[in-house]
Design a protein around this motif. Structure first.
Motif, PDB file in Angstrom:
ATOM      1  N   CYS B 316       0.866  -1.155  -0.093  1.00 11.35           N
ATOM      2  CA  CYS B 316      -0.024  -0.001   0.023  1.00 11.35           C
ATOM      3  C   CYS B 316       0.934   1.129   0.037  1.00 11.35           C
ATOM      4  CB  CYS B 316      -1.040  -0.043   0.995  1.00 11.35           C
ATOM      5  SG  CYS B 316      -0.090   0.532   2.741  1.00 11.35           S
ATOM      6  N   ILE B 342       9.423  -0.922   3.766  1.00  9.67           N
ATOM      7  CA  ILE B 342       9.153  -2.187   3.227  1.00  9.67           C
ATOM      8  C   ILE B 342      10.258  -2.635   2.387  1.00  9.67           C
ATOM      9  CG2 ILE B 342       7.705  -1.273   1.411  1.00  9.67           C
ATOM     10  CD1 ILE B 342       7.473  -4.802   2.869  1.00  9.67           C
ATOM     11  N   CYS B 373       0.968   0.410   9.157  1.00  6.86           N
ATOM     12  CA  CYS B 373       0.900  -0.686   8.306  1.00  6.86           C
ATOM     13  C   CYS B 373      -0.463  -1.438   8.459  1.00  6.86           C
ATOM     14  CB  CYS B 373       1.814  -1.557   8.772  1.00  6.86           C
ATOM     15  SG  CYS B 373       1.683  -3.190   7.580  1.00  6.86           S
ATOM     16  N   PRO B 374      -1.455  -1.646   7.482  1.00  5.00           N
ATOM     17  CA  PRO B 374      -2.642  -1.995   7.308  1.00  5.00           C
ATOM     18  C   PRO B 374      -2.804  -3.568   7.792  1.00  5.00           C
ATOM     19  CG  PRO B 374      -2.127  -1.769   5.111  1.00  5.00           C
ATOM     20  CD  PRO B 374      -1.009  -1.004   6.243  1.00  5.00           C
TER      21      PRO B 374
HETATM   22  S1  SF4 Z   1       2.556  -0.083   5.051  1.00  6.02           S
HETATM   23 FE1  SF4 Z   1       2.651  -2.435   5.430  1.00  6.02          FE
HETATM   24  S2  SF4 Z   1       1.434  -3.162   3.668  1.00  6.02           S
HETATM   25 FE2  SF4 Z   1       1.513  -1.262   3.204  1.00  6.02          FE
HETATM   26  S3  SF4 Z   1       3.728  -1.228   1.876  1.00  6.02           S
HETATM   27 FE3  SF4 Z   1       4.232  -0.941   3.965  1.00  6.02          FE
HETATM   28  S4  SF4 Z   1       4.696  -2.998   4.928  1.00  6.02           S
HETATM   29 FE4  SF4 Z   1       3.445  -3.177   2.939  1.00  6.02          FE
END
Ligand code: SF4
Lengths: 263, 483
Positions: B316, B342, B373-374
């Motif tokens: 995301c 990430i 982070c969702p």
């Molecule tokens: S917030 Fe979480 S789900 Fe979104 S890109 Fe970063 S690690 Fe991946």
């Protein structure tokens, strides 16, 4: 998700200084101790305490960290709460110790230690239900809550709530208050340029909010931000929250108790 | 073929360059501020925590059965007429795609946005094979025109402002310079539309691959994904093996989390579900559909219970939007396909720790990423794990990540063993503390990058240990009955 309160208010606590307070900001430690004593709590200071182990741990040197943690386990033996004038070191003990020792013979003892840990401003506010009578002159102050205090310990509201008890203190809020100041331990040396950009933004946001002083519960952030404001001549000193609170309870400008000077 | 266009050891240099470029810094700061407030607004009326819990649980549940689900996905897709291919490496995936194109005599492909295809540098590979690959996502199109790489996983051209984009379009396509975003978008669209009509193959990514139904879900805003997957006679979807989920009903919460976390949208303009080639009674759609499943280091992550959390990611981009480091240096400084938090936890697995040297240390562990982070990936914890792997710092838990020990250095080890000697022995610590107070006047005035912008704090005149020793002694004397 705050820490559960003890059924009865403790009468005794162990004070864990943390190495930065011990070596650089002992006045913050003394202020914390005196605030506790003012609440009628007996404070024990084990002379065998050293450092929580975080510097090695966050650099990936778990073996070295573990040995230092075991020395703390020994120094902090007992049942009473352990209070720390630092969100970051409290988080290390509370959340990272159990991880570091998972699956080892000491896991249980370490968990028991972690369960006794409190960040001191949280302890004063919620366990002691401290009431602060402001004796100082009017001042505008901004609170910088460290990332560990905010996110690992869940204490985003604690500092502001304590400051808001002080009638002469106008608490101002800086833009992007929840953003990291750029300290991050070795990060500030290893990635000095990024760190410098972060601390510059933080200091400018505090200044722009109209703060005459900023307070925090974490000495790493304080060294970082206050070091910057001093070098740049921004006229925005930093102070540990505990030192500030103690100062406000006593006459303006009076330092915490001078040890050794009294009869 | 190299996986990287930018040499990785240049992280510091890249960061430095970005920090010295006020335009880049302004572009990122403004864009990230906007994205953060949009996300906050989109979740304002939601009980976010239970939803994140659910998102994390769905991803964990899928990962727990990953091999099985992949087989189920394959079986269902095959039943529906989709051809499924497995690639161990990015290069293998490139070859598979090239072969499919060549078998069809394809000369041009149109691409929807796909980070996996960036990861394996598909465009270069296809071009080398004489196949033109054109990006159809507006951001990707801009990046391709500029001969750059994406600087963000959701908004590839976020490092450019409108002026820069206008200039680029003018130079490369003859578009009249303009500040009007709609005009620029419309003109780029016009150029792309023509390509859609003539491309032989469409290549897309996948957001979720539903095992139960054999459905490939694609989330997008521009309609280019729909065109890519339906206009050319052949559609090739390419994705990492971790994108599989169990059931169709898992899509709803993940989609709700994805769009809000990414761009603050309640729903994207398009949501495509591909499950089969064109059927006899259908008017449009490709006559052939392929799925290429890419491992490229992912199954190695899968072997480790803690590292597994890395694979939960739904891409995301919220972690980078909220990252104070990313905000200041932008995506290119990282030199990796996936930048930001990430990227720091994923790239060491894809490339090995030798290649990603400075990434795990380039964080204050502030936790802003994990907070948003969702799917609740504990990013700081994973960074810590990678730091440990880089120095082989834990004899109780052997290192597992490729290239571990790369940062093992005798000088560093010496520092930490001296540190341990002092801090594991209280008397040594007190002695060192006393010494420090006595030398406080002699402290150096310079300390690397620290003192470039800050003063150094001075050790106290007396340590708290000393102060408390005096104090406790006084209390004791006071309490002793006088003779
Ligand atoms: S917030 Fe979480 S789900 Fe979104 S890109 Fe970063 S690690 Fe991946």
């Amino acid at each position: 998700m705050s820490q559960a309160l003890p059924p009865t208010p403790p009468t005794q606590v162990i004070f864990y200084a943390t190495c930065l307070v011990d070596l650089y900001f002992p006045d913050a430690g003394l202020a914390g101790i005196q605030l506790l004593e003012r609440q009628g709590i007996q404070v024990i200071f084990p002379q065998n305490q050293t450092c929580c182990g975080q510097p090695a741990y966050s650099s990936g040197f778990n073996d070295q960290a573990r040995e230092v943690v075991l020395a703390q386990l020994e120094a902090l033996a007992g049942d009473c709460p352990i209070v720390l004038p630092s969100g970051s070191c409290a988080a290390m003990m509370k959340h990272h110790y159990p991880e570091l020792f998972a699956g080892t013979p000491q896991a249980q003892a370490i968990q028991a230690l972690a369960d006794r840990v409190w960040e001191l401003s949280d302890f004063l506010l919620r366990v002691c239900q401290i009431q602060l009578q402001d004796q100082g002159q009017p001042i505008k102050v901004a609170m910088h809550t460290s990332c560990s205090a905010r996110r690992e310990m869940g204490l985003a509201e604690t500092g502001p709530q304590l400051l808001d008890q002080l009638s002469q203190v106008e608490r101002v809020e800086q833009a992007r208050a929840s953003e990291c100041c750029g300290f991050g331990g070795r990060f500030s040396l290893r990635h000095a340029d990024i760190s410098a950009a972060m601390v510059a933004d933080k200091a400018q946001a505090l200044k722009a909010a109209g703060a005459e002083r900023f307070v925090t519960t974490d000495c790493g952030c304080m060294m970082n931000i206050a070091g910057y404001t001093e070098k740049q001549g921004l006229g925005l000193p930093g102070q540990h929250l505990l030192s500030f609170l103690w100062e406000r309870l006593n006459a303006e400008g009076q330092a915490p108790e001078e040890v050794g000077g009294r009869s | 073929m190299s996986l990287q266009t930018i040499p990785l050891h240049s992280f510091d240099a890249g960061a430095q360059a970005a920090l010295n470029n006020p335009q880049v810094r302004r572009n990122f700061r403004q864009a990230m501020d906007g994205l953060m407030s949009k996300r906050a607004a989109a979740f304002a009326d939601w009980e976010l925590e239970p939803l994140r819990e659910l998102g994390a649980a769905i991803r964990l549940r899928a990962l727990a059965r990953l091999p099985e689900l992949l087989e189920q996905l394959e079986a269902n897709l095959q039943k529906q007429g989709v051809q499924v291919h497995w690639a161990q490496t990015g290069e293998e995936a490139c070859q598979i795609i090239r072969d499919i194109c060549q078998a069809r005599g394809a000369k041009s492909v149109i691409k929807g946005k796909s980070m996996v295809s960036e990861e394996m540098e598909l465009n270069h590979f296809l071009e080398a094979a004489g196949i033109e690959a054109l990006e159809s996502d507006l951001g990707e199109y801009i990046v391709q025109l500029a001969e750059e790489t994406p600087s963000h996983i959701i908004m590839p051209a976020i490092h450019k402002n409108t002026d820069e984009i206008s200039q680029l379009l003018h130079e490369k396509t003859g578009t009249e310079p303009s500040h009007d975003v709609d005009y620029l978008t419309a003109s780029a669209r016009q150029q792309l539309r023509e390509k859609f009509m003539t491309a032989d193959v469409g290549i897309s990514g996948v957001n979720f691959a539903v095992a139960e139904t054999g459905t490939l879900c694609l989330v997008e805003n521009e309609g280019n994904g729909r065109l890519t997957t339906s206009v050319p006679a052949c559609h090739i979807a390419v994705t990492g093996i971790e994108k599989v989920i169990e059931k169709l009903e898992d899509v709803t919460p993940l989609l709700a989390l994805l769009t809000r976390s990414a761009t603050g949208q309640h729903i994207t303009t398009y949501f495509n579900m591909v499950s089969a080639p064109r059927q006899a009674d259908e008017k449009d759609g490709p006559e052939a559909v392929h799925l290429v499943l890419v491992d490229s280091g992912r199954s190695a992550i899968y072997q480790d219970e803690a590292l597994l959390d890395t694979l939960r990611c739904i891409r995301c981009g919220a972690c980078m939007n909220h990252c104070p480091v990313y905000t200041r240096i932008g995506g290119h400084a990282y030199g990796t396909t996936y930048p930001g938090p990430i990227g720091k936890i994923l790239m060491p697995h894809l490339l090995g720790l030798e290649a990603t040297q400075d990434l795990p240390s380039a964080s204050t562990l502030c936790g802003a990423c994990a907070e948003v982070c969702p799917v609740k990936i504990p990013i700081p914890r994973l960074l810590q794990r990678l730091r440990k792997e880089a120095v082989d710092g834990d004899s109780l838990r052997p290192s597992r990540v490729r290239g571990h020990g790369v940062k093992r250095h005798w000088r560093e080890r010496l520092i930490w063993s001296v540190w341990r000697q002092i801090h594991a022995r209280p008397r040594a610590y007190r002695w060192a503390g006393n010494l420090l107070t006595r030398l406080r006047g002699l402290m150096p005035k310079q300390l690397g990058g620290w003192t470039r912008v800050r003063t150094l704090p001075k050790p106290a005149a007396r340590t708290l240990h000393q102060l408390m020793q005096t104090r406790d002694a006084q209390t004791k004397t006071a309490q002793e009955p006088r003779a």
